[in-house]
Structures are given as structure tokens and as C-alpha cells.
Design a protein around this motif. Structure first.
Motif, PDB file in Angstrom:
ATOM      1  N   GLN A 131      47.878  33.656  17.797  1.00 36.25           N
ATOM      2  CA  GLN A 131      46.630  34.420  17.798  1.00 36.25           C
ATOM      3  C   GLN A 131      46.162  34.650  19.224  1.00 36.25           C
ATOM      4  O   GLN A 131      46.273  33.770  20.074  1.00 36.25           O
ATOM      5  N   ALA A 132      45.635  35.845  19.487  1.00 33.60           N
ATOM      6  CA  ALA A 132      45.128  36.168  20.824  1.00 33.60           C
ATOM      7  C   ALA A 132      43.796  35.468  21.059  1.00 33.60           C
ATOM      8  O   ALA A 132      42.884  35.540  20.230  1.00 33.60           O
ATOM      9  N   TRP A 133      43.689  34.792  22.197  1.00 37.16           N
ATOM     10  CA  TRP A 133      42.465  34.101  22.592  1.00 37.16           C
ATOM     11  C   TRP A 133      42.046  34.579  23.977  1.00 37.16           C
ATOM     12  O   TRP A 133      42.843  35.135  24.728  1.00 37.16           O
ATOM     13  N   VAL A 134      40.784  34.306  24.295  1.00 40.04           N
ATOM     14  CA  VAL A 134      40.270  34.588  25.629  1.00 40.04           C
ATOM     15  C   VAL A 134      39.379  33.424  26.057  1.00 40.04           C
ATOM     16  O   VAL A 134      38.675  32.830  25.235  1.00 40.04           O
ATOM     17  N   SER A 135      39.462  33.067  27.331  1.00 36.55           N
ATOM     18  CA  SER A 135      38.540  32.084  27.897  1.00 36.55           C
ATOM     19  C   SER A 135      37.860  32.720  29.092  1.00 36.55           C
ATOM     20  O   SER A 135      38.415  33.603  29.750  1.00 36.55           O
ATOM     21  N   TRP A 136      36.633  32.275  29.380  1.00 41.35           N
ATOM     22  CA  TRP A 136      35.866  32.910  30.452  1.00 41.35           C
ATOM     23  C   TRP A 136      34.967  31.907  31.153  1.00 41.35           C
ATOM     24  O   TRP A 136      34.603  30.872  30.605  1.00 41.35           O
ATOM     25  N   PHE A 137      34.621  32.240  32.399  1.00 40.33           N
ATOM     26  CA  PHE A 137      33.755  31.418  33.235  1.00 40.33           C
ATOM     27  C   PHE A 137      32.569  32.263  33.678  1.00 40.33           C
ATOM     28  O   PHE A 137      32.735  33.418  34.077  1.00 40.33           O
ATOM     29  N   TYR A 138      31.384  31.677  33.652  1.00 41.47           N
ATOM     30  CA  TYR A 138      30.206  32.329  34.209  1.00 41.47           C
ATOM     31  C   TYR A 138      30.044  31.899  35.668  1.00 41.47           C
ATOM     32  O   TYR A 138      30.479  30.805  36.046  1.00 41.47           O
ATOM     33  N   PRO A 139      29.424  32.737  36.502  1.00 37.49           N
ATOM     34  CA  PRO A 139      29.113  32.275  37.859  1.00 37.49           C
ATOM     35  C   PRO A 139      28.374  30.942  37.784  1.00 37.49           C
ATOM     36  O   PRO A 139      27.393  30.814  37.044  1.00 37.49           O
ATOM     37  N   PRO A 140      28.823  29.923  38.499  1.00 35.40           N
ATOM     38  CA  PRO A 140      28.317  28.564  38.273  1.00 35.40           C
ATOM     39  C   PRO A 140      26.825  28.385  38.481  1.00 35.40           C
ATOM     40  O   PRO A 140      26.193  27.613  37.768  1.00 35.40           O
TER      41      PRO A 140
END
Length: 254
Positions: free
Chosen positions: A134-143
Motif C-alpha cells: 500500500q502507498a504511504w506518505v510521511s511528512w514533517f512540519y517546520p519544527p
């Protein structure tokens, strides 16, 4: 306005920080779908702890479903994610009484820092991968703004079902701003200069604000009509004139 049978009951509610409601794209256009996806990803992030590295993750299909998109269009999400990473935006306060107040790392001894405006990308980094087919995505916000986004001190209650039904960037952006005031006893927004609205209610980056008359006719009026037809709130434009010129603008929210 949608009646109860059309709504099908209340949808998922996003508590969106007031600091993230009025944003102006600077480096590239931000499409209406990118803004919708960003809201869904924020809703998901508020409901899961980050990893030790500080990222959040979700199946691609869950993000697409969250803003009403066909899951067969999963490849299009990559385009929207790239917009979020590469688009630098100015986060503008809605009113003087609600400035963008954020505590910066490394300045704890100086107390809380209050800025008139802050400039950031919407996301600091995005990763796509496969997990169990399955396609997944992970992401980071500006700290330095992550905590304010995930646990906001002041927020607007954004109905994601409403967001999914709105079709233009101006309608989505105006709905989010007005949703901040839907439970306000006064039932009216702060006063905004026309140029301010021309910057935060348009997806075009670096574009010179259009004359108020044209902006109102071409973008704002259709957005208000769509919000009133589609959403759980009613919005009415209020203009304050200085002689023959519109000097400030408010919106009644019911």
C-alpha cells in the motif's frame, strides 16, 4: 446552506490554528486541492503521536478520501505534496488581538516571541513509500511551528466535509477564516484591508492584488455564494467606505 439531510450529519472537525488560516503563497501557486490535502494531513497528525524523528504518516488512500478525491488518483497527490514543500507562505494574523505567537527553540529564556508575520514552507519534508503493498506518505512540519499546528492555543473548527465540497481556493480560504467566528457572540470577523484579502484569498504566488471591485466580482462573490450554499455557515460581506473608496471589509458569520 445545506440542510441536515444533505449534510448526512457532522463530519470530521479539524481544530486549525488561527496562525494557519490567513496564508499568502510567495514562491509558487498553491492549489485548492493542495490546501484541502494539507487540512486532512493536519487532522490526521493531530490524532497520532509523532515518531522519534518527528514525522507523521498515513496511507495515501486515507488522505485522498479525507478531501473527497478518488483513490485512483493517488499519483496526483505527489504533485500536491511537492507544492506544500516548495511553496513558501507568509502566515498572517487575523487580528491585532490574535497575533501569530510561537515559542522558538533556543529562546526559552527570552519568553514568548510574538511576530506580525512568519514565513515558512507548509511542510519541511515529505517521504513516500510502500508498506504491505500500500502507498504511504510521511511528512514533517517546520519544527518551530509544529506544536502550534498540532496543539493550537487558538483555533477554528473546520468541518472537513465542507472543505471537500468547496471548489475554489477563495471559497476554502474564506470559509476557514469565517469558521473562526461561527461561535463568536458578535458573529462578525475583524476588519481587513482589501489588499490583505486579495493576498490571503488567492492561490497565486507573488501576484499583485487585483482592484477591489474586480476581486469582489470575480472571486469573492462566487466564493460567498458557494459557502452559503454548501457549508454549515452563512457569510455576508460588509464594506466600510472612506468616501467613495472601500477602506476596510468584514464578514458577518451566522
Amino acid at each position: 446552506m445545506r440542510n441536515e439531510s444533505e449534510k448526512g450529519g457532522p463530519g470530521p472537525l479539524l481544530s486549525k490554528s488561527v496562525a494557519a488560516l490567513a496564508i499568502e503563497p510567495l514562491t509558487m501557486n498553491l492549489t485548492v486541492t493542495s490546501r484541502k490535502a494539507y487540512d486532512v494531513m493536519l487532522w490526521i497528525a493531530q490524532r497520532q503521536p509523532p515518531t522519534e524523528d518527528g514525522f507523521y504518516s498515513s496511507p495515501v488512500a486515507a488522505i485522498l478520501k479525507g478531501y473527497g478525491s478518488d483513490t485512483r488518483l493517488s499519483e496526483r497527490l505527489q504533485e500536491y505534496l511537492e507544492q506544500m514543500v516548495h511553496t513558501t507562505v507568509v502566515w498572517r494574523p487575523l487580528t491585532v488581538s490574535e497575533p501569530v505567537s510561537l515559542t522558538l527553540d533556543g529562546m526559552e529564556g527570552e519568553g514568548k516571541v510574538t511576530d506580525e508575520q512568519r514565513t515558512f514552507p507548509l511542510l519541511a519534508e515529505v517521504r513516500r513509500f510502500q508498506r504491505a503493498g500500500q502507498a504511504w506518505v510521511s511528512w514533517f512540519y517546520p519544527p518551530s511551528i509544529r506544536e502550534q499546528l498540532i496543539n493550537p492555543e487558538r483555533w477554528a473548527q473546520i468541518e472537513l466535509t465542507t472543505i471537500a465540497h468547496l471548489t475554489t481556493y477563495t471559497a476554502v480560504a474564506l470559509y476557514e477564516i469565517c469558521a473562526r467566528y461561527k461561535d463568536s457572540p458578535a458573529g462578525i470577523t475583524g476588519r481587513y484591508e482589501p489588499d490583505f484579502l486579495g493576498r490571503v484569498l488567492r492561490e497565486q504566488s507573488g501576484a499583485k492584488p487585483r482592484p477591489w471591485r474586480k476581486f469582489k466580482h470575480e472571486l469573492l462573490r462566487p466564493a460567498i455564494e458557494e459557502i452559503n450554499e454548501t457549508s454549515e455557515i452563512q457569510v455576508e460581506l460588509v464594506e466600510h467606505r472612506r468616501g467613495r473608496t472601500v477602506g476596510e471589509v468584514q464578514f458577518k458569520v451566522m
